[in-house]
Design a protein around this motif. Structure first.
Motif, PDB file in Angstrom:
ATOM      1  N   ALA A   1      -4.191  -2.961   3.936  1.00  0.00           N
ATOM      2  CA  ALA A   1      -4.719  -3.490   2.676  1.00  0.00           C
ATOM      3  C   ALA A   1      -6.007  -4.262   2.902  1.00  0.00           C
ATOM      4  O   ALA A   1      -6.124  -5.041   3.857  1.00  0.00           O
ATOM      5  CB  ALA A   1      -3.687  -4.408   2.010  1.00  0.00           C
ATOM      6  N   ALA A   2      -6.964  -4.040   2.022  1.00  0.00           N
ATOM      7  CA  ALA A   2      -8.228  -4.771   2.101  1.00  0.00           C
ATOM      8  C   ALA A   2      -8.032  -6.229   1.715  1.00  0.00           C
ATOM      9  O   ALA A   2      -7.290  -6.546   0.783  1.00  0.00           O
ATOM     10  CB  ALA A   2      -9.252  -4.128   1.187  1.00  0.00           C
ATOM     11  N   ARG A   3      -8.686  -7.122   2.439  1.00  0.00           N
ATOM     12  CA  ARG A   3      -8.666  -8.562   2.134  1.00  0.00           C
ATOM     13  C   ARG A   3     -10.001  -8.983   1.547  1.00  0.00           C
ATOM     14  O   ARG A   3     -11.051  -8.489   1.977  1.00  0.00           O
ATOM     15  CB  ARG A   3      -8.420  -9.378   3.396  1.00  0.00           C
ATOM     16  CG  ARG A   3      -6.969  -9.709   3.727  1.00  0.00           C
ATOM     17  CD  ARG A   3      -6.161  -8.533   4.118  1.00  0.00           C
ATOM     18  NE  ARG A   3      -4.829  -8.963   4.598  1.00  0.00           N
ATOM     19  CZ  ARG A   3      -3.833  -8.133   4.857  1.00  0.00           C
ATOM     20  NH1 ARG A   3      -4.000  -6.815   4.709  1.00  0.00           N
ATOM     21  NH2 ARG A   3      -2.663  -8.597   5.265  1.00  0.00           N
TER      22      ARG A   3
ATOM     23  N   GLU B   1       0.823  -1.207   0.000  1.00  0.00           N
ATOM     24  CA  GLU B   1       0.000   0.000   0.000  1.00  0.00           C
ATOM     25  C   GLU B   1       0.860   1.261   0.000  1.00  0.00           C
ATOM     26  O   GLU B   1       0.439   2.309  -0.488  1.00  0.00           O
ATOM     27  CB  GLU B   1      -0.931   0.008   1.210  1.00  0.00           C
ATOM     28  CG  GLU B   1      -2.000  -1.078   1.170  1.00  0.00           C
ATOM     29  CD  GLU B   1      -2.911  -0.966  -0.040  1.00  0.00           C
ATOM     30  OE1 GLU B   1      -3.505   0.110  -0.233  1.00  0.00           O
ATOM     31  OE2 GLU B   1      -3.011  -1.953  -0.793  1.00  0.00           O
ATOM     32  N   THR B   2       2.076   1.181   0.530  1.00  0.00           N
ATOM     33  CA  THR B   2       2.989   2.326   0.535  1.00  0.00           C
ATOM     34  C   THR B   2       4.109   2.167  -0.482  1.00  0.00           C
ATOM     35  O   THR B   2       4.908   3.091  -0.663  1.00  0.00           O
ATOM     36  CB  THR B   2       3.600   2.527   1.934  1.00  0.00           C
ATOM     37  OG1 THR B   2       4.275   1.329   2.337  1.00  0.00           O
ATOM     38  CG2 THR B   2       2.516   2.856   2.938  1.00  0.00           C
TER      39      THR B   2
ATOM     40  N   LEU C   1       6.948  -0.391  -6.504  1.00  0.00           N
ATOM     41  CA  LEU C   1       7.830  -1.551  -6.371  1.00  0.00           C
ATOM     42  C   LEU C   1       7.056  -2.846  -6.581  1.00  0.00           C
ATOM     43  O   LEU C   1       7.527  -3.769  -7.251  1.00  0.00           O
ATOM     44  CB  LEU C   1       8.512  -1.553  -5.002  1.00  0.00           C
ATOM     45  CG  LEU C   1       9.482  -2.711  -4.736  1.00  0.00           C
ATOM     46  CD1 LEU C   1      10.586  -2.743  -5.781  1.00  0.00           C
ATOM     47  CD2 LEU C   1      10.068  -2.604  -3.324  1.00  0.00           C
ATOM     48  N   ALA C   2       5.858  -2.916  -5.991  1.00  0.00           N
ATOM     49  CA  ALA C   2       5.019  -4.104  -6.172  1.00  0.00           C
ATOM     50  C   ALA C   2       4.703  -4.312  -7.650  1.00  0.00           C
ATOM     51  O   ALA C   2       4.751  -5.443  -8.158  1.00  0.00           O
ATOM     52  CB  ALA C   2       3.734  -3.980  -5.367  1.00  0.00           C
TER      53      ALA C   2
ATOM     54  N   SER D   1      -6.666  -3.941  -3.490  1.00  0.00           N
ATOM     55  CA  SER D   1      -5.418  -3.542  -2.840  1.00  0.00           C
ATOM     56  C   SER D   1      -4.336  -3.335  -3.892  1.00  0.00           C
ATOM     57  O   SER D   1      -4.444  -3.801  -5.026  1.00  0.00           O
ATOM     58  CB  SER D   1      -4.964  -4.623  -1.850  1.00  0.00           C
ATOM     59  OG  SER D   1      -4.645  -5.821  -2.548  1.00  0.00           O
ATOM     60  N   SER D   2      -3.279  -2.645  -3.499  1.00  0.00           N
ATOM     61  CA  SER D   2      -2.149  -2.444  -4.409  1.00  0.00           C
ATOM     62  C   SER D   2      -1.530  -3.776  -4.796  1.00  0.00           C
ATOM     63  O   SER D   2      -1.151  -3.994  -5.948  1.00  0.00           O
ATOM     64  CB  SER D   2      -1.094  -1.548  -3.746  1.00  0.00           C
ATOM     65  OG  SER D   2      -1.570  -0.230  -3.611  1.00  0.00           O
TER      66      SER D   2
END
Length: 297
Positions: free
Chosen positions: A260-262, A62-63, A67-68, A117-118
């Protein structure tokens, strides 16, 4: 790729019988560094690329969305391009996080994606990149992965239970805990299937059922029920813990906020995989028992 992760380590054992394998880690082949990817592929000239590497820190993503995305999407795109150019088959793993999680039934491969989520968005972008760039790929979505190594829910619950007499665990998210060992075993079966028909000429290479499949253990559970089983099996295995199944309290997701949402529903329908390749899948409880046995040694 990703040889030190949960699935990567399991793959090294399951794939060893199929022929020569070269397992690489991030130091040699970093999906975030195109030059190391190209150098590794050029040196090894693989017939099959199995990508078990990924950015998997769901909350940190999320931050660190860039990179993800670099590791989970741009890296797989390069792998897919190079695989297509060389005629190699690519096996790539994805996640239940590509779905919103509000469906009342298990998700099938053709259901609409809507990551919340990211991390989920980066994995979906990786799926799309692989499908766009390669014609010989198997995209395997899985969920709730566990093993005796690395970071996972089984090890977290056992660590907490060593120090706390009571635990609170979310009960309104459901899915299928899936062992890295089963993922690796099934991956080996899929490779054997493809090799058999391609080499024997019984099925033209282009007819091999490439595409997207769901690969999880059978059955379903909540995180709360999952935690209770972990503690019960651990107690049976002789582990000394302060917490027990009776001291695990179910709580709603809202009571345990995370960055992050699950997905509330992480269930993935595996019918397509089982019918296309004739593979057998374990019940989720069997995999958990195996992981506990591994940790209890």
């Amino acid at each position: 790729m990703g040889k030190n992760g949960q699935v990567g380590q399991a793959l090294q054992q399951s794939l060893a019988a199929l022929g020569h394998i070269v397992a690489v880690d991030r130091q040699r082949c970093d999906l975030g560094d195109p030059q190391t990817v190209l150098a590794t592929l050029d040196a090894e000239q693989p017939d099959i690329i199995v990508n078990a590497a990924a950015y998997t820190d769901v909350d940190r993503a999320e931050t660190e969305p860039e990179l993800a995305m670099k590791i989970n999407a741009h890296g797989p795109r390069l792998l897919a391009k190079e695989a297509e150019a060389s005629g190699a088959m690519l096996i790539h793993y994805s996640t239940d996080y590509v779905f919103k999680g509000d469906k009342d039934a298990p998700y099938v491969e053709t259901d609409s994606t809507a990551p919340q989520s990211s991390y989920g968005r980066s994995k979906l972008a990786g799926e799309e990149a692989v499908a766009q760039e390669s014609s010989r790929y198997l995209l395997l979505r899985t969920s709730w992965v566990h093993s005796g190594i690395g970071k996972n829910f089984v090890k977290t619950i056992l660590r907490l239970a060593q120090n706390q007499a009571a635990l609170k665990v979310v009960a309104d998210q459901i899915g299928a805990p899936t062992s890295a060992a089963m993922i690796a075993h099934v991956t080996a079966d899929l490779i054997s299937f493809c090799q058999k028909y391609a080499m024997a000429g019984l099925l033209p290479n282009q007819k091999i059922p490439y595409g997207c499949y769901h690969l999880t253990a059978l059955g379903q559970t909540s995180w709360h029920a999952y935690a209770c089983l972990i503690l019960d099996l651990a107690r049976q295995a002789g582990m000394v813990l302060k917490a027990s199944p009776e001291t695990v309290t179910p709580i709603p997701t809202a009571a345990y906020p995370l960055p992050a949402a699950r997905p509330a529903n992480s269930r993935l329908d595996t019918t397509k995989l089982r019918h296309a390749f004739g593979v057998s899948l374990d019940q989720w409880q069997d995999g958990v028992q195996q992981t506990i046995a591994q940790l209890a040694r």
